[in-house]
Design an enzyme around this catalytic site. Structure first.
Site, PDB file in Angstrom:
ATOM      1  N   ASP B  47      -5.957 -10.801 -30.240  1.00 17.80           N
ATOM      2  CA  ASP B  47      -5.912 -10.379 -28.846  1.00 17.80           C
ATOM      3  C   ASP B  47      -6.733 -11.369 -28.024  1.00 17.80           C
ATOM      4  OD1 ASP B  47      -5.447  -8.896 -26.626  1.00 17.80           O
ATOM      5  OD2 ASP B  47      -6.806  -7.248 -27.162  1.00 17.80           O
ATOM      6  N   ASP B 140      -0.333 -11.641 -24.467  1.00 16.11           N
ATOM      7  CA  ASP B 140      -1.615 -12.129 -24.964  1.00 16.11           C
ATOM      8  C   ASP B 140      -2.085 -11.473 -26.258  1.00 16.11           C
ATOM      9  OD1 ASP B 140      -2.068  -9.679 -23.863  1.00 16.11           O
ATOM     10  OD2 ASP B 140      -3.948 -10.215 -22.903  1.00 16.11           O
ATOM     11  N   GLU B 141      -1.201 -10.775 -26.961  1.00 17.60           N
ATOM     12  CA  GLU B 141      -1.629 -10.228 -28.241  1.00 17.60           C
ATOM     13  C   GLU B 141      -0.463 -10.178 -29.217  1.00 17.60           C
ATOM     14  OE1 GLU B 141      -2.583  -6.013 -28.395  1.00 17.60           O
ATOM     15  OE2 GLU B 141      -1.798  -5.754 -26.386  1.00 17.60           O
TER      16      GLU B 141
END
Lengths: 373, 426
Positions: B47, B140-141
């Site tokens: 993350d 974003d993860e």
């Protein structure tokens, strides 16, 4: 109100009216069926969803006239479960607050709502009247109904377009339905009194309910209509419905006239082969590929998960090779309505609409859109 | 590398089978990972730390020591808050005005989604260089399954992940937090334990203990409603679920009972599914002032449709379901969906569908946000058969593709539909 009625007669009438009633209703009275016992020794049953109303009469021994309304689905379920051949006694009790149903040793009490609250569907002036045999009406409905669209955006496709025309030869009454992927156009001889009818769109649900009413009928169906309502009357049943307020698209524009690659194939073998091969098609696309070359039709389907299938059958075709894809479900829906021994396809190319005809019914025309395969 | 390594230096890859000492004997770093199962765990959740805000700080060093919020104007919500801003209690998705009440001197940066997605792709490329089994959850993860990569990378998954985190820092200039465990559910929980720039490990042996005292809300799929039902049955902590059998939980709470029973025992059988495609493409905007006039809402709606259509075409997608999203002045969210006759990538067809939905809702209420999206996505190669009456669809699609080309050459403002100019100016 107090009467006795044969369970079979009551069940038949209830089965017709209860399917009009939507399963989920925000307005409680619309869940109910209206029961009227008159002096005519008949029980009249009425159901409506405000767009469509069915009233049907069933013979009964009326001891005391009266009227009430009660849950249509509940009453139907009860009568359905009563013993075959039994007599059913219906009576209003508790000052009209409950309907008592007695049959054999069973006894039910159902909640009622006052008759005054039951909506009456105004028919308005029906300017046009004609009659059509139940058999003709069944044919019009069956051969077009499968193509009715279910998507809401183009609501004007959610029904059968019925109109009178004499554009191509003798005047006829014509039914057209399409969902944009397939189209069915069926004609029948123009009945007296129908020449001046407006073009109307009969909603899908109405089509289904009418079809149920005429299932076993051999008589005439009296049809009355205006540009906003239609009424079907037969054998003690009357169905009144609103029409779809919209304009049906110019369907003639999409019926290809110049398709010159003509192929005929035995209908029964074709349907069976399509059915077999499409077993492998993906649930989503149901795609099936048709390859025609030197009097041989090859049907094939592949699915990335399941595998592949193909089948060859004999066809009357000796023009250049064609490869074209179709939704197999659309092909089957259509072919099932083709009663002739052979089915005729007229292709242009693999991306253009294909015309399909029934070898024994020149008054029925089908169009089906190909899909990429 | 010793297969039984239970300690790993996150900065220099020093490994050891015994786990003593505060700092790394090789490089003096104090970032030592210690866990008895360190060599055996292969499912990671990675993350990015305060992704948007970190990127903005990277690109403007003057922001380095300031609280930074990424988000729309005063009326939008916080899309990302840097770790300095978080000390003021600011969280993402908080209304911007509330965030600014808590931290008036915060610097607000308007989001640059195109930049973020470009950097998100760079991060993803670094991930996929380690394993093809990368399942992105958002920009974003992602989950990574590193099972079987030991030979390829010459080290345990833990070591590979530590090296990857260093590479992302060095190459891209942002930090990530890594959670390592033996399944997705625990890996995701772990990545949150040591943020930012963290690395946390949950092993098989400690999973049940770890979960015992945690609130049930931590379980994936347990939202406010289920939490309330569980609380009514006096179940607050994950450990308390274990007193019931799976059958009992299913009987009480339905199908999710299976998940409750398994997750509470640290058992998650979901696999990492690579390249899960986007489920929807959408765009929304918060107005500077609440709007109720249909013509003004319509103009706003068109702009969002235009953006969605453009992204759909860029990604070669078609979608079947149009969704309209509205937020009323009192923050109630309305979503209305409609299935289209055929999947589309045309802004105009999306607009027609969304407008019909909007017309039903625009009844004089004030709205503060409008959004629109397409879901039920598939590749445009799967476009179904053409429609008999569909000439207009084909024409709309061709026209919009031409407009895309013009905009690519002359800028976004080049050709626009008249309706995007809004109601007539006075």
């Amino acid at each position: 109100m107090k009467l006795t009625i044969d369970r079979g007669a009551l069940l038949k009438s209830l089965s017709h009216v209860q399917s009009v009633v939507e399963r989920r209703n925000t307005i409680p009275i619309l869940s109910n069926v209206r029961l009227d016992a008159g002096d005519d020794e008949k029980l009249h049953l009425t159901a409506t969803d405000m767009d469509l109303a069915v009233i049907e009469a069933a013979g009964a021994n009326v001891a005391q006239a009266g009227a009430t309304t009660t849950s249509a689905h509940m009453l139907y379920d009860i009568v359905r479960k009563l013993a075959e051949g039994s007599e059913v006694e219906l009576s209003l009790i508790e000052d009209g607050g409950k309907l008592e149903i007695r049959s054999g040793r069973s006894r039910f009490k159902l909640a009622c709502l006052p008759v005054e609250d039951f909506p009456v569907m105004a028919e308005g002036e029906l300017a046009h009247h004609f009659s059509l045999s139940a058999a003709d009406l069944r044919r019009l409905i069956d051969k077009t109904g499968f193509a009715i669209s279910t998507e809401e955006t183009r609501y004007y496709l959610n029904g059968i377009y019925l109109h009178a025309t004499s554009d191509e030869g003798p005047a006829c009454l014509r039914a057209v339905a399409t969902d944009g992927h397939r189209l069915a156009r069926v004609d029948t001889a123009l009945p007296a009194g129908a020449a001046d009818i407006p073009g109307i769109i009969v909603p899908r649900k109405t089509v289904g309910e009418v079809r149920k009413l005429i299932e076993e009928s051999e008589g005439e169906v009296m049809i009355g209509l205006s540009d906003s309502k239609i009424r079907f009357a037969l054998d003690g049943a009357i169905l009144t419905s609103k029409l779809i307020d919209g304009s049906f698209p110019d369907y003639e524009r999409v019926i290809p006239a110049g398709n010159d690659k003509i192929m005929t194939v035995d209908n029964k073998s074709f349907v069976q082969a399509v059915d077999r091969v499409s077993t492998i098609s993906t649930e989503k696309s149901r795609a099936i590929k048709v390859t025609l070359e030197d009097s041989v039709m090859t049907l094939s389907a592949t699915s990335p998960d399941a595998g592949a299938a193909s089948e060859e059958l004999e066809a009357q075709y000796n023009l250049e090779k064609i490869e074209i894809g179709f939704n197999s479900r659309y092909v089957l829906d259509m072919a099932k309505q083709i009663k002739g021994e052979t089915i005729e396809f007229r292709f242009a190319d693999s991306a253009s609409p294909t015309l399909v005809r029934d070898s024994e019914d020149e008054n029925a025309v089908y169009v089906i859109m190909p899909m990429r395969v | 590398m010793p297969a039984s390594a239970t300690a790993l230096c996150r900065d220099c890859d020093w490994e050891s089978a015994d786990a003593d000492g505060l700092s790394c004997p090789a490089c003096r770093s104090e970032r030592i990972l210690r866990h008895t199962e360190l060599g055996a765990l292969a499912i990671a959740h990675v993350d990015c730390d305060a992704f948007y805000a970190t990127i903005e700080k990277r690109d403007d060093p003057a922001l380095g020591d300031k609280p930074v919020l990424v988000g729309g104007s005063k009326r939008g919500v916080v899309a990302a808050a840097c770790y300095i801003a978080r000390r003021y209690g600011i969280r993402s998705a908080m209304p911007m005005f509330k965030a600014l009440e808590a931290c008036p001197h915060a610097v607000v940066v308007p989001p640059d989604m195109e930049k973020y997605s470009r950097i998100g792709r760079q991060v993803r490329d670094i991930m996929t260089a380690r394993t093809p089994l990368v399942e992105p959850l958002s920009i974003d993860e992602a989950f990574l399954d590193l099972g079987g990569t030991e030979g390829v990378h010459g080290g345990s998954p833990a070591r590979t992940m530590a090296a990857m985190a260093r590479e992302i820092e060095a190459e891209i200039g942002i930090t990530v937090s890594v959670g390592l465990s033996y399944n997705k559910f625990l890996a995701k929980i772990a990545s949150d334990l040591d943020k930012p720039r963290g690395f946390a490990v949950i092993g098989k042996a400690d999973a049940e203990d770890f979960l015992s005292t945690k609130p049930v809300g931590l379980l994936w799929g347990v939202g406010a409603a289920l939490q309330k039902r569980l609380a009514n049955d006096n179940i607050h902590r994950i450990g308390e679920l274990r007193q019931y059998s799976e059958a009992e939980l299913v009987r009480r709470y339905g199908a999710i009972g299976t998940r409750l029973a398994r997750f509470s025992r640290g058992d998650d059988r979901r696999t990492v599914k690579p390249g899960r495609p986007a489920k929807s493409v959408s765009s929304e905007t918060t107005f500077n002032e609440d709007i109720r006039a249909l013509d003004k809402l319509t103009a706003k709606l068109w702009k969002q449709c235009d953006r969605v259509g453009r992204r759909m075409r860029k990604n070669r997608l078609i979608g079947r379901t149009a969704t309209l999203k509205l937020r009323t002045a009192d923050f109630k969210i309305l979503t209305r969906s409609r299935t289209l006759p055929a999947p589309t990538q045309s802004a105009d067809i999306l607009f027609q569908a969304a407008l019909a939905l909007l017309e039903r809702e625009a009844d004089g209420r004030y709205f503060r946000l409008i959004g629109v999206g397409l879901s039920g996505l598939e590749s445009e190669d799967n476009a179904p058969m053409a429609d008999l009456f569909g000439e207009n669809d084909a024409r709309a699609a061709a026209l919009e593709k031409t407009v895309d080309d013009l905009r690519d050459r002359f800028g976004v403002a080049a050709p626009v539909k008249g309706r995007s100019l809004g109601p007539k100016a006075k």
